[in-house]
Design an enzyme around this catalytic site. Sequence first.
Site, PDB file in Angstrom:
ATOM      1  N   TYR A 178       1.118  -0.870   0.284  1.00 19.38           N
ATOM      2  CA  TYR A 178       0.212   0.513   0.233  1.00 19.38           C
ATOM      3  C   TYR A 178       1.325   1.249   0.260  1.00 19.38           C
ATOM      4  O   TYR A 178       2.092   1.772   0.298  1.00 19.38           O
ATOM      5  CB  TYR A 178      -0.738   0.305   1.019  1.00 19.38           C
ATOM      6  CG  TYR A 178      -0.186   0.023   2.680  1.00 19.38           C
ATOM      7  CD1 TYR A 178       0.096   1.443   3.322  1.00 19.38           C
ATOM      8  CD2 TYR A 178       0.461  -1.060   3.568  1.00 19.38           C
ATOM      9  CE1 TYR A 178       0.422   1.713   4.313  1.00 19.38           C
ATOM     10  CE2 TYR A 178       0.799  -1.019   4.323  1.00 19.38           C
ATOM     11  CZ  TYR A 178       1.624   0.301   5.140  1.00 19.38           C
ATOM     12  OH  TYR A 178       1.885   0.571   6.531  1.00 19.38           O
ATOM     13  N   CYS A 179       0.602   2.735   0.168  1.00 17.66           N
ATOM     14  CA  CYS A 179       1.395   3.477  -0.664  1.00 17.66           C
ATOM     15  C   CYS A 179      -0.267   4.383  -0.149  1.00 17.66           C
ATOM     16  O   CYS A 179      -1.100   4.476  -0.016  1.00 17.66           O
ATOM     17  CB  CYS A 179       1.464   4.099  -1.675  1.00 17.66           C
ATOM     18  SG  CYS A 179       1.085   4.112  -3.374  1.00 17.66           S
ATOM     19  N   THR A 180       0.293   6.013  -0.383  1.00 16.21           N
ATOM     20  CA  THR A 180      -0.764   7.242  -0.559  1.00 16.21           C
ATOM     21  C   THR A 180      -2.347   6.804  -1.257  1.00 16.21           C
ATOM     22  O   THR A 180      -3.331   7.027  -0.908  1.00 16.21           O
ATOM     23  CB  THR A 180       0.380   8.971  -1.033  1.00 16.21           C
ATOM     24  OG1 THR A 180       0.920   8.525   0.272  1.00 16.21           O
ATOM     25  CG2 THR A 180      -1.144   9.305  -0.263  1.00 16.21           C
ATOM     26  N   ILE A 209      -4.244   4.523   0.273  1.00  6.90           N
ATOM     27  CA  ILE A 209      -4.413   5.090   1.973  1.00  6.90           C
ATOM     28  C   ILE A 209      -6.266   6.207   1.348  1.00  6.90           C
ATOM     29  O   ILE A 209      -7.009   5.833   2.504  1.00  6.90           O
ATOM     30  CB  ILE A 209      -3.706   5.458   3.074  1.00  6.90           C
ATOM     31  CG1 ILE A 209      -2.161   4.546   2.858  1.00  6.90           C
ATOM     32  CG2 ILE A 209      -4.142   5.802   3.968  1.00  6.90           C
ATOM     33  CD1 ILE A 209      -1.603   5.423   3.327  1.00  6.90           C
ATOM     34  N   GLY A 235      -1.910   4.868  -4.759  1.00  6.13           N
ATOM     35  CA  GLY A 235      -1.530   3.544  -5.795  1.00  6.13           C
ATOM     36  C   GLY A 235      -0.589   3.894  -6.798  1.00  6.13           C
ATOM     37  O   GLY A 235       0.234   2.867  -7.522  1.00  6.13           O
TER      38      GLY A 235
END
Length: 587
Positions: free
Chosen positions: A221-223, A252, A225
Amino acid sequence: MGMSSCGDGEKQRIEDEEQYGVLLYYKYTSVPDLDELVSFYESSCNSLGLLGRVRLSPKGVNVTVGGKLTALEEHIAAAKLNCLFEGTDFKLASCHHPLNDKVAEECGFTSLSIRVVEELVTFSPSPPLKPPEISNAGKHLSAAEFHSVLQSATEHLDGDGKSENKDLVLLDARNLYETRIGKFESENVETLDPEIRQYSDLPTWIDQNAEKLKGKNVLMYCTGGIRCEMASAYIRSKGAGFENTFQLYGGIQRYLEQFPSGGFFKGKNFVFDHRISVGSSKEDIIGSCLLCNNTFDDYSPRCRCKLCRMLVLVCNHCRVKGDIYVCELCRKHGKSEVPLSLDPSNQPSESNGDNIRRKLRILCLHGFRQNASSFKGRTGSLAKKLKNIAELVFIDAPHELQFIYQTATPPSGACNKKFAWLVSSDFDKPSETGWTVAQCQFDPLQYQTQTEGFDKSYTYLKTAFAEKGPFDGILGFSQGAAMAAAVCGKQEQLVGEIDFRFCVLCSGFTPWPLLEKKEKGSIKCPSLHIFGSQPGKDRQIVTQASSDLAGLFDDGCATIIEHDFGHIIPTKSPYIDEIKAFLYQFI
């Protein structure tokens, strides 16, 4: 009553139209006509008053812009008319207008920047790494699917709540300053935090920790995508045992929209715009102050590590103007003792018993129409104050210039030769007759036409490094700084020929077209940028030119010192103390 109601409705309509928002989206796709796409963004963003960052490449787009919600919605509608954006996840969030000019400017939300780049996000470390095929990226999991997987893992706890799901790992693809204030946590699933300064460090971490991922179901996961796209493709490119790599679609941001109370995400989501961070309805705090360790997660003061320039958390109680901070990564790698005090009397002495500290050797490049001797004289105070930690070595540039004069008659007597690193296209070699009358008054923007002669200077520097080296760093002043910056831009290709660890650029400017293809933050060389903060004080190089040059260097390893003087290298406190603090990290 009817008129009052109508007035209230009209007022609400106007307020709705004026409501501000931030739009994030990306799309990996083959772009057939980049020029056409650039024209679309220039037209759409400028006409709608949108500010922020637009990055375009032959492989897609990456956009973060802000403006009125109505304008952002119009932009989305216009983009959807282009088949390139079919299936794009447009993430639109309402928020307040930028209140902190410093934060907004640092995040790029006070102007519109549209650039064509090689990578939508910088994934390639040094030496260059061939980007993985984005078509091999991990399978997208919606926020609901991602949550369901973690929920299932939690439901398989034993009676003591200690049964770890060893087939499943969470992998955070973000930087340390982001994960400090928020991350996914599940009692039954291990979360891997690479603790990296910048995204381009992630491939190295993956290589070094491949065994922790092999044979596992990896949930990335990241901010928003985009970072997971490339990183998941890189993991899967390692072959057997790495196939089961998945990514949170929409990042997220989409997860918190689906689960506003936070779900399995604890803390706040760091964002790269004026909002700084976005939390759930719980407003829980998992960050802590670097100094006192009390809970704290507010990055709005923009405190940074003095050595690597990474953001650090320092609470209101501990924060004192002028204080020096060292992040946990620099401490971890043994650099914590460097700048605990910038008082020269507290700095390590040149020798300590049998342990003799080697001075740094710094090659100094003079400015246009100067020479090694004059530059050495101008930096005498600097050399004196750095004598215990650095040896400054001066050389003439390779392009000899004409003697020119603007008076009625040429000066009499001998004059030392003047040199340059870069020259204009109409450059004339010195004549045998000596002095030449100037064709016009001094032009403070003449440096913008001096774009020729790099190859000769580059070859000359290779010889200087071979005969006079080794050197730890390069210090450049004015045109010398432009030359040094050009070398920094080619550092990856110069290994073994021009080796150095850092650069100091004083009153510098971007040497076009040598660095015209470099995007903001793409040069990874540790750098110190010194220039005047007052527009007009430096009559040779405008403040914005030096600031733009600094912007080409990665924010995580670039230090900026702005002073109140003109076209000089300041040696008074606190500027000399900051220069020393930068240099001490390389000793």
